[in-house]
Design an enzyme around this catalytic site. Structure first.
Site, short mmCIF file in Angstrom:
data_model
loop_
_atom_site.label_atom_id
_atom_site.label_comp_id
_atom_site.label_asym_id
_atom_site.label_seq_id
_atom_site.Cartn_x
_atom_site.Cartn_y
_atom_site.Cartn_z
N GLN A 33 31.76 43.54 33.90
CA GLN A 33 31.38 43.31 35.28
C GLN A 33 31.30 44.61 36.07
OE1 GLN A 33 34.47 40.70 36.64
NE2 GLN A 33 33.51 38.86 35.81
N GLU B 148 37.04 52.33 40.89
CA GLU B 148 37.95 51.36 40.29
C GLU B 148 39.30 52.03 40.08
OE1 GLU B 148 36.20 49.65 36.81
OE2 GLU B 148 34.63 48.61 37.93
N HIS C 134 44.34 43.14 31.37
CA HIS C 134 43.72 43.29 32.69
C HIS C 134 44.58 42.57 33.71
CE1 HIS C 134 40.81 43.41 35.92
NE2 HIS C 134 40.04 44.18 35.19
N GLU D 150 34.78 49.58 20.84
CA GLU D 150 36.15 49.06 20.91
C GLU D 150 36.81 48.92 19.54
OE1 GLU D 150 38.71 45.51 23.15
OE2 GLU D 150 36.52 45.48 23.19
N SER E 273 34.93 52.24 28.84
CA SER E 273 34.64 51.63 27.55
C SER E 273 33.15 51.66 27.22
CB SER E 273 35.16 50.19 27.51
OG SER E 273 34.64 49.44 28.59
#
Length: 559
Positions: free
Chosen positions: A61, A128, A249, A383, A399
């Site tokens: 997102q 972020e 998260h 990942e 990521s």
């Protein structure tokens, strides 16, 4: 730990194909590798367990981080990454990431990815957790991953030289006499002429198969994230690294105590735009915990939420974004808004219930700066890999960038390192499988004892319980059993690594060792499979072996 299978039980291959390079996975890492390699090798294939768009990339997102703003620099991005990684990053890998990142993002734009722009036509950048600059590029508000996936799939479809196997699950790597890659076995699930188990001979294999989210009961990862790539690499003799650093998260929508599988993510970008965390009394609790308060690195926020939950006996905390207003939600976060509304929550007038859930594996197949694993001819990116950039806690939105940068680097060296098309040799080692219906039990064991909060007692209990499951063979051979056995294998390896690291660092939180211990643990936990006699030479083996590699802290000793 009881013996784990050195190979998955499977039927003999009923068909054979050959390629120069086979890429496992169809997210940003896999498709970038394939697109970069397509003009450099004669035959290349992409294998994906579902359809091309089914992996984790489409669910991203927040966006992709890179030093793209006029006031930002790679050096500042590097500092933020190292601090978030809590002394466990590979400093050289981080430098590669941040310096090559801007060009990698530009290439993504050249392939057709449309990022949001400001009124002047510049990239619209946001912030972020853990970042001290606005450096997160996003698309369609909060649908960055979906836009990136759309652009990459479009580019692949315009490249007919890339052979695509959809609905295909990799069973195991096959090796040559020297222990290097000779190809892999895959099971194509009822689609097309190449049905059932087949052998794809290859000169190189690139793993880009994503993470291990389905190890836990609640995760933001899609159903396909069953640790397959890590497990097949481990069974083939590859070294895994830093498995204990699983990022939870902090703001995943809480759906109740019985919820399972993929849960709705409330992006960190919502806090980047001004949302705050509050307890059941409406009190903010992140001030004083960290200088960035609600935008602290994810491990710090997750721990603060868990502590508040334990202190108050509440099952979750709340995210307050009501002041952003309906118009802002519709413009900036339309995907998250729709997700909230599907669960009866209007974030413009309601608090959002949140709790930590498994989000990202910072560890994986240990690689060098060019994506090479410890098995000749086997590369890993994204990942599934541990390149060293994330350390003990991935910095938000690094990521997608890692997948881009290190896939590009693999494409630089792999064509000059192609092995001969080797004849696979008979594989040695134990063969086994556990039943698919034990998956829920594995997830509950890992969530209870190897989740956000860990201890020696809980981890030992988990390892014992997993050993009992390993001793229970499956009655049928099918993809569900293969996936579940992969989950069991990586659960056992993760729990052993977490038990070995007797400290709290980044996303690894030990209640019996609450402090960071650089004197003993400024380094990596490596996991391999060994035979009963400790020999790895045969590659196929069945006992988890944990080793520690010392390394200096990379963030000046900051905690």
């Amino acid at each position: 730990m009881s013996s784990l299978p050195g190979l998955l039980a499977a039927r003999d291959p009923g068909w054979t194909e050959w390629v120069d390079v086979i890429v496992v996975g169809s997210g940003i890492a896999g498709l970038t590798a394939a697109l970069r390699l397509r003009d450099q090798v004669e035959r290349i294939a992409v294998v994906t367990k579902d359809v091309l768009a089914a992996g984790s990339t489409q669910w991203a997102q927040g966006g992709i981080a890179a030093a793209l703003g006029p006031e930002d620099t790679p050096e500042q991005h590097e500092v933020d990454t190292l601090v978030a990684g809590a002394g466990a990053c590979d400093a050289e890998a981080v430098r590669v990431l941040v310096t090559e990142g801007p060009d990698a993002v530009q290439e993504l734009i050249d392939w057709g990815a449309n990022f949001d722009k400001d009124p002047e036509g510049n990239l619209s950048l946001t912030r972020e957790g853990g970042h001290h600059r606005d450096r997160i590029a996003h698309a369609n508000g909060d649908a960055t991953g979906a836009e990136i996936q759309r652009a990459l799939i479009g580019a692949v479809k315009r490249a007919p030289e890339i052979l695509v196997f959809e609905h295909a699950m990799v069973v195991d790597l096959v090796t040559a006499e020297d222990g290097g890659v000779a190809g892999l076995t895959i099971h194509v699930m009822g689609e097309g002429d190449a049905d059932g188990v087949g052998l794809v001979r290859a000169r190189a294999v690139v793993l880009a198969s994503g993470g291990l989210g389905q190890v836990f009961s609640q995760t933001t990862n899609p159903a396909v994230s069953t640790a397959d790539g890590m497990a097949i690499a481990l069974r083939a003799g590859a070294r895994l690294r830093d498995l204990e650093f699983v990022q939870f998260h902090p703001t995943v929508m809480y759906l109740g105590p019985d919820s399972r599988g993929q849960q709705p993510l409330i992006s960190e970008a919502v806090r980047g735009e001004g949302a705050v965390l509050v307890d059941w009394e409406g009190r903010r609790f992140m001030q004083g915990v960290h200088e960035l308060a609600d935008l602290a690195p994810r491990d710090i926020v997750s721990k603060a939420i868990m502590k508040r939950m334990l202190e108050t006996g509440r099952p979750h905390m709340w995210l307050d974004a009501r002041h952003l207003g309906r118009d802002f939600w519709e413009r900036r976060f339309p995907t998250i808004l729709a997700s909230c509304e599907s669960h009866g929550i209007d974030p413009a007038i309601d608090l959002i219930p949140v709790a930590p859930a498994c989000h990202y594996a910072s560890g994986g197949v240990a690689t060098d700066l060019w994506g090479r694993s410890s098995v000749p001819g086997l590369y890993a990116t994204g990942e599934v890999a541990c390149s060293g950039v994330h350390g003990a806690n991935r910095l938000a939105s690094n990521s997608l960038l890692e997948g881009l940068v290190f896939s590009r680097r693999i494409a630089q060296v792999l064509p000059t390192e192609l092995r001969p098309l080797s004849q696979p040799v008979a594989q040695s080692g134990s063969v086994g499988l556990v039943a698919g219906d034990v998956r829920k039990e594995i997830q509950e064991i890992m969530t209870a004892s190897a989740g956000v909060l860990r201890s020696a007692e809980g981890l030992s209990r988990a390892i014992e319980a997993l050993a009992k499951i390993a001793d229970t063979p499956a009655a049928a051979i099918d993809p569900d059993a293969w996936e579940t056995t992969n989950l069991l294998t990586i659960s056992a390896a993760l729990a052993e690594a977490a038990r070995r690291r007797e400290e709290t660092r980044g996303s690894h939180w030990r209640e019996d060792f609450p402090d960071r211990d650089d004197a003993r643990f400024a380094g990596h936990i490596d996991v391999v499979l060994t035979g009963a006699d400790g020999d790895r030479s045969a590659a196929r083996s069945d006992t988890v072996s944990v080793t520690f590699t010392a390394a200096p802290a990379t963030d000046g000793g900051a905690s």
